[in-house]
Write a protein that holds these residues in place. Structure first.
Motif, PDB file in Angstrom:
ATOM      1  N   SER A  12      -5.662   1.158  -4.476  1.00 53.47           N
ATOM      2  CA  SER A  12      -4.813   0.355  -5.361  1.00 53.47           C
ATOM      3  C   SER A  12      -3.316   0.554  -5.113  1.00 53.47           C
ATOM      4  CB  SER A  12      -5.159   0.644  -6.815  1.00 53.47           C
ATOM      5  OG  SER A  12      -4.970   2.007  -7.091  1.00 53.47           O
ATOM      6  N   GLY A  13      -2.929   1.655  -4.439  1.00 55.22           N
ATOM      7  CA  GLY A  13      -1.513   1.893  -4.162  1.00 55.22           C
ATOM      8  C   GLY A  13      -0.883   0.784  -3.348  1.00 55.22           C
ATOM      9  N   GLU A  43       3.017  -2.443  -5.289  1.00 62.60           N
ATOM     10  CA  GLU A  43       4.294  -3.137  -5.053  1.00 62.60           C
ATOM     11  C   GLU A  43       4.179  -4.650  -5.263  1.00 62.60           C
ATOM     12  OE1 GLU A  43       6.311  -1.277  -1.372  1.00 62.60           O
ATOM     13  OE2 GLU A  43       4.377  -0.295  -1.583  1.00 62.60           O
ATOM     14  N   PHE A  75      -4.918   2.561 -11.243  1.00 64.15           N
ATOM     15  CA  PHE A  75      -5.579   3.096 -12.445  1.00 64.15           C
ATOM     16  C   PHE A  75      -4.910   4.374 -12.931  1.00 64.15           C
ATOM     17  CE2 PHE A  75     -10.139   1.196 -12.293  1.00 64.15           C
ATOM     18  CZ  PHE A  75      -9.622  -0.013 -12.723  1.00 64.15           C
ATOM     19  N   ARG A  76      -4.309   5.101 -12.012  1.00 63.54           N
ATOM     20  CA  ARG A  76      -3.717   6.371 -12.410  1.00 63.54           C
ATOM     21  C   ARG A  76      -2.297   6.224 -12.943  1.00 63.54           C
ATOM     22  NH1 ARG A  76      -8.180   9.441 -10.641  1.00 63.54           N
ATOM     23  NH2 ARG A  76      -9.060   7.722  -9.472  1.00 63.54           N
ATOM     24  N   GLN A 110     -10.839  -0.748  -1.427  1.00 63.20           N
ATOM     25  CA  GLN A 110     -11.400  -0.448  -2.753  1.00 63.20           C
ATOM     26  C   GLN A 110     -10.848  -1.434  -3.772  1.00 63.20           C
ATOM     27  OE1 GLN A 110     -11.209   4.095  -3.497  1.00 63.20           O
ATOM     28  NE2 GLN A 110      -9.836   3.706  -1.802  1.00 63.20           N
ATOM     29  N   VAL A 117      -9.966  -4.878  -5.770  1.00 65.82           N
ATOM     30  CA  VAL A 117     -10.786  -6.004  -6.211  1.00 65.82           C
ATOM     31  C   VAL A 117      -9.909  -7.246  -6.383  1.00 65.82           C
ATOM     32  CG1 VAL A 117     -12.500  -4.517  -7.339  1.00 65.82           C
ATOM     33  CG2 VAL A 117     -10.502  -5.261  -8.642  1.00 65.82           C
ATOM     34  N   ASP A 118      -8.659  -7.172  -5.860  1.00 64.80           N
ATOM     35  CA  ASP A 118      -7.687  -8.225  -6.176  1.00 64.80           C
ATOM     36  C   ASP A 118      -7.584  -9.348  -5.144  1.00 64.80           C
ATOM     37  OD1 ASP A 118      -6.174  -7.048  -4.065  1.00 64.80           O
ATOM     38  OD2 ASP A 118      -5.025  -5.808  -5.463  1.00 64.80           O
ATOM     39  N   HIS A 155     -15.663  -2.580  -3.644  1.00 66.41           N
ATOM     40  CA  HIS A 155     -15.858  -2.577  -5.099  1.00 66.41           C
ATOM     41  C   HIS A 155     -15.893  -3.972  -5.705  1.00 66.41           C
ATOM     42  CE1 HIS A 155     -14.133   1.809  -5.195  1.00 66.41           C
ATOM     43  NE2 HIS A 155     -15.368   1.737  -4.736  1.00 66.41           N
ATOM     44  N   GLY A 211      -2.681   4.215   0.406  1.00 71.09           N
ATOM     45  CA  GLY A 211      -2.566   3.930  -1.022  1.00 71.09           C
ATOM     46  C   GLY A 211      -3.799   4.281  -1.828  1.00 71.09           C
ATOM     47  N   THR A 212      -4.477   5.331  -1.411  1.00 74.43           N
ATOM     48  CA  THR A 212      -5.643   5.753  -2.198  1.00 74.43           C
ATOM     49  C   THR A 212      -5.540   7.237  -2.510  1.00 74.43           C
ATOM     50  OG1 THR A 212      -8.053   5.981  -2.248  1.00 74.43           O
ATOM     51  CG2 THR A 212      -7.037   5.892  -0.064  1.00 74.43           C
ATOM     52  N   SER A 213      -5.973   7.589  -3.733  1.00 77.24           N
ATOM     53  CA  SER A 213      -5.893   8.972  -4.185  1.00 77.24           C
ATOM     54  C   SER A 213      -6.913   9.862  -3.489  1.00 77.24           C
ATOM     55  CB  SER A 213      -6.130   9.016  -5.696  1.00 77.24           C
ATOM     56  OG  SER A 213      -7.403   8.462  -5.983  1.00 77.24           O
ATOM     57  N   ASN A 261       0.977   7.375   1.880  1.00 78.31           N
ATOM     58  CA  ASN A 261       0.960   7.578   0.426  1.00 78.31           C
ATOM     59  C   ASN A 261       2.256   8.307   0.045  1.00 78.31           C
ATOM     60  OD1 ASN A 261       0.225   8.471  -2.287  1.00 78.31           O
ATOM     61  ND2 ASN A 261      -1.902   8.070  -1.714  1.00 78.31           N
ATOM     62  N   ALA A 273       3.588   1.923   0.917  1.00 78.79           N
ATOM     63  CA  ALA A 273       2.911   1.117   1.940  1.00 78.79           C
ATOM     64  C   ALA A 273       3.770  -0.076   2.350  1.00 78.79           C
ATOM     65  CB  ALA A 273       1.557   0.640   1.401  1.00 78.79           C
TER      66      ALA A 273
HETATM   67  P1  NAD Z   1      -5.877   5.382  -7.577  1.00 79.87           P
HETATM   68  O1  NAD Z   1      -5.278   4.699  -8.741  1.00 79.87           O
HETATM   69  O2  NAD Z   1      -6.806   6.497  -7.774  1.00 79.87           O
HETATM   70  O3  NAD Z   1      -4.732   5.943  -6.597  1.00 79.87           O
HETATM   71  C1  NAD Z   1      -3.673   5.165  -6.169  1.00 79.87           C
HETATM   72  C2  NAD Z   1      -2.948   5.901  -5.047  1.00 79.87           C
HETATM   73  O4  NAD Z   1      -1.931   5.048  -4.563  1.00 79.87           O
HETATM   74  C3  NAD Z   1      -2.263   7.211  -5.480  1.00 79.87           C
HETATM   75  O5  NAD Z   1      -2.608   8.249  -4.573  1.00 79.87           O
HETATM   76  C4  NAD Z   1      -0.771   6.888  -5.395  1.00 79.87           C
HETATM   77  O6  NAD Z   1      -0.002   8.007  -4.994  1.00 79.87           O
HETATM   78  C5  NAD Z   1      -0.766   5.827  -4.319  1.00 79.87           C
HETATM   79  N1  NAD Z   1       0.362   4.889  -4.378  1.00 79.87           N
HETATM   80  C6  NAD Z   1       1.037   4.452  -5.460  1.00 79.87           C
HETATM   81  N2  NAD Z   1       1.993   3.567  -5.093  1.00 79.87           N
HETATM   82  C7  NAD Z   1       1.884   3.435  -3.749  1.00 79.87           C
HETATM   83  C8  NAD Z   1       2.576   2.648  -2.770  1.00 79.87           C
HETATM   84  N3  NAD Z   1       3.563   1.822  -3.121  1.00 79.87           N
HETATM   85  N4  NAD Z   1       2.195   2.756  -1.462  1.00 79.87           N
HETATM   86  C9  NAD Z   1       1.179   3.590  -1.096  1.00 79.87           C
HETATM   87  N5  NAD Z   1       0.506   4.346  -1.987  1.00 79.87           N
HETATM   88  C10 NAD Z   1       0.840   4.274  -3.280  1.00 79.87           C
HETATM   89  O7  NAD Z   1      -6.512   4.209  -6.742  1.00 79.87           O
HETATM   90  P2  NAD Z   1      -7.765   4.160  -5.832  1.00 79.87           P
HETATM   91  O8  NAD Z   1      -7.760   5.365  -4.933  1.00 79.87           O
HETATM   92  O9  NAD Z   1      -7.786   2.827  -5.236  1.00 79.87           O
HETATM   93  O10 NAD Z   1      -9.026   4.291  -6.833  1.00 79.87           O
HETATM   94  C11 NAD Z   1      -9.135   3.743  -8.103  1.00 79.87           C
HETATM   95  C12 NAD Z   1     -10.174   2.639  -8.293  1.00 79.87           C
HETATM   96  O11 NAD Z   1      -9.559   1.635  -9.078  1.00 79.87           O
HETATM   97  C13 NAD Z   1     -10.637   1.942  -7.066  1.00 79.87           C
HETATM   98  O12 NAD Z   1     -11.990   2.064  -7.082  1.00 79.87           O
HETATM   99  C14 NAD Z   1     -10.275   0.458  -7.222  1.00 79.87           C
HETATM  100  O13 NAD Z   1     -11.446  -0.315  -7.113  1.00 79.87           O
HETATM  101  C15 NAD Z   1      -9.804   0.317  -8.631  1.00 79.87           C
HETATM  102  N6  NAD Z   1      -8.533  -0.434  -8.810  1.00 79.87           N
HETATM  103  C16 NAD Z   1      -8.242  -1.543  -8.066  1.00 79.87           C
HETATM  104  C17 NAD Z   1      -7.032  -2.202  -8.256  1.00 79.87           C
HETATM  105  C18 NAD Z   1      -6.720  -3.422  -7.420  1.00 79.87           C
HETATM  106  O14 NAD Z   1      -7.626  -4.119  -6.986  1.00 79.87           O
HETATM  107  N7  NAD Z   1      -5.440  -3.701  -7.157  1.00 79.87           N
HETATM  108  C19 NAD Z   1      -6.122  -1.753  -9.199  1.00 79.87           C
HETATM  109  C20 NAD Z   1      -6.460  -0.624  -9.960  1.00 79.87           C
HETATM  110  C21 NAD Z   1      -7.658   0.033  -9.741  1.00 79.87           C
END
Ligand code: NAD
Length: 249
Positions: A28-29, A33, A39-40, A106, A108-109, A124, A192-194, A218, A236
């Motif tokens: 989701s990271g 932008e 989610f975090r 991961q 879903v957008d 997902h 962009g993933t935790s 990240n 990113a």
């Molecule tokens: P996460 O929320 O656990 O982690 C997000 C990560 O992105 C963090 O490590 C953070 O440091 C990093 N980050 C934040 N801003 C950034 C940037 N500008 N560039 C690069 N990295 C950046 O997200 P996850 O690991 O994807 O897992 C959470 C779950 O939530 C996933 O399963 C996903 O399906 C879902 N989700 C999806 C969306 C979406 O589709 N956009 C949004 C929220 C959650």
């Protein structure tokens, strides 16, 4: 090896230039932008007091389908109003240069596809689609009725978003394709993933197991960072255009 956002290591540029097969995992990271919150990150407005981990579950849907659908309606609105950013666009460009390229997300957008990425594995699901909670009926965006929760046009049961919730299994074929891509590539990028949500978090380790070099993008450290050959600390939307520009610009 660390590097600032605009300091792409020369050895990485060379490795990417010669790579025949690249697999990328995004989280989701990369969409942060574009204004789609991770989610975090704290939720905003009406939803600030809810934890997504308590909404994106089958238990939450069984308990209160209206609440879960209202949250998804809000998130669908965010996604509809968002546009792909320079990070999504850089990955679409990378795909045009690399002979074998797989983008595993991961998210879903659907923003990768809107940026022009072709070979996308959606681990997902996709928030804009719905599916019947009882049978294998999928509804494309805009096909749901306007009830909350909407109902299946075939059997009348509640529809749910076509996403994988916490605690649910991923579709086996999708997962196998993702692991195969991680095993068979010669460079793996984790963006962009935790690196906390399983089974996606195991994909870079599958690559590492086969001695594939892993690059992490990240702003923060994750459990993957100590294992990554290159940890590019930055957003990113800045790091990816710099990387792709350094190789093909
Ligand atoms: P996460 O929320 O656990 O982690 C997000 C990560 O992105 C963090 O490590 C953070 O440091 C990093 N980050 C934040 N801003 C950034 C940037 N500008 N560039 C690069 N990295 C950046 O997200 P996850 O690991 O994807 O897992 C959470 C779950 O939530 C996933 O399963 C996903 O399906 C879902 N989700 C999806 C969306 C979406 O589709 N956009 C949004 C929220 C959650």
């Amino acid at each position: 090896m660390g590097a600032p956002a605009d300091g792409i290591p020369a050895s990485l540029v060379e490795t990417l230039r010669h790579a025949q097969s690249v697999a990328v995992l995004t989280g989701s990271g990369i969409s942060a932008e574009s204004g789609v919150p991770t989610f975090r990150n704290a939720q905003t407005g009406l939803w600030a007091r809810y934890d997504p981990m308590d909404l994106a579950t089958p238990e939450a849907f069984a308990r209160d389908p209206r609440l879960v659908w209202e949250w998804y309606a809000w998130r669908r609105g965010l996604v509809e109003g968002a546009a792909p950013n320079s990070g999504h666009e850089a990955l679409a460009e990378l795909e045009r240069h690399v002979p074998e390229f797989v983008l595993i997300t991961q998210n879903v957008d659907g923003l990768h596809q809107r940026a022009g990425s072709q070979r996308v594995i959606e681990l997902h699901g996709n928030i804009m689609r719905s599916k019947c909670s009882l049978e294998a009926v999928i509804l494309e965006p805009g096909e749901d009725d306007t009830d909350v929760p909407p109902s299946c046009p075939r059997c009348g049961a509640s529809l749910r978003p076509d996403v994988v919730w916490f605690g649910e299994m991923l579709p086996q074929e999708t997962l196998e394709a993702a692991f195969e891509a991680a095993r068979s590539c010669d460079l793996f990028l984790s963006i962009g993933t935790s690196s906390l949500v399983q089974p996606a978090a195991s994909l870079p380790f599958e690559a590492l197991h086969g001695r594939v070099a892993v690059v992490e993008v990240n702003p923060d450290e994750t459990p993957l960072t100590p294992h990554a050959e290159y940890a590019l600390r930055g957003r990113a939307g800045e790091v990816l255009p710099a990387l792709v520009g350094a190789v093909y610009g």
